[in-house]
Design an enzyme around this catalytic site. Structure first.
Site: not given
Length: 167
Positions: A120, A142
């Site tokens: 992301h 992430c």
């Protein structure tokens, strides 16, 4: 004005120039490789690196993700299975963690494997400039890039692209 006119004429008589330069950056890739020890994500096509990016990961980047909340980024072979344009962190591409092996391990240990691991963009609440934020591991496991880089990845990666995450 003259330079603009010359560029316009060049494009009319050589349209392949414009197409080649834009398609080269946005051509689809067939593999994404993350090297955690180098904090690097590389996109590949036909066995060659197309582009490489500096990444931020979870607070505990070394080792394989074992359970929910351990701040680790998983290791292994997964699939980038869908894209989310309205992510809390700009845009995101979902990694198919946990896979069957991860689920079996978590079940055997009596823990939850966790999930929602993504590539992301930036943290919208960060006060740091994007390039500075990339120097720190700030995610919950992430893989983060700048928003500009996320836009590039968004164009190059289709759902179904494999990703390998190495130690």
């Amino acid at each position: 004005m003259r330079a603009l006119y010359i560029l316009f004429i060049a494009l009319i008589f050589s349209p392949s120039l414009a197409v080649a330069s834009s398609s080269q950056t946005t051509a689809k890739v067939d593999l994404v490789v993350v090297n955690k020890s180098e904090s690097r994500l590389s996109v590949m096509r036909d066995g060659r690196v197309v582009k490489s990016y500096l990444i931020a990961m979870g607070d505990v980047p070394s080792g394989h993700k074992l359970k929910e909340g351990d701040q680790r980024t998983p290791q292994g072979r997964y699939v980038l299975d869908y894209k989310k344009s309205d992510s809390a962190f700009y845009k995101s591409i979902h990694i198919s963690y946990p896979n069957e092996e991860d689920k079996l391990r978590a079940d055997a240990l009596g823990i939850r494997a966790g999930g929602m691991i993504m590539i992301h963009g930036e943290n919208p609440r960060s006060t740091l400039p994007p390039e500075e934020a990339q120097k720190y591991n700030w995610t919950n496991g992430c893989i983060a890039v700048t928003n500009k880089e996320m836009d590039e990845l968004w164009q190059m990666i289709d759902a179904g692209t494999p990703i390998e995450i190495w130690p």
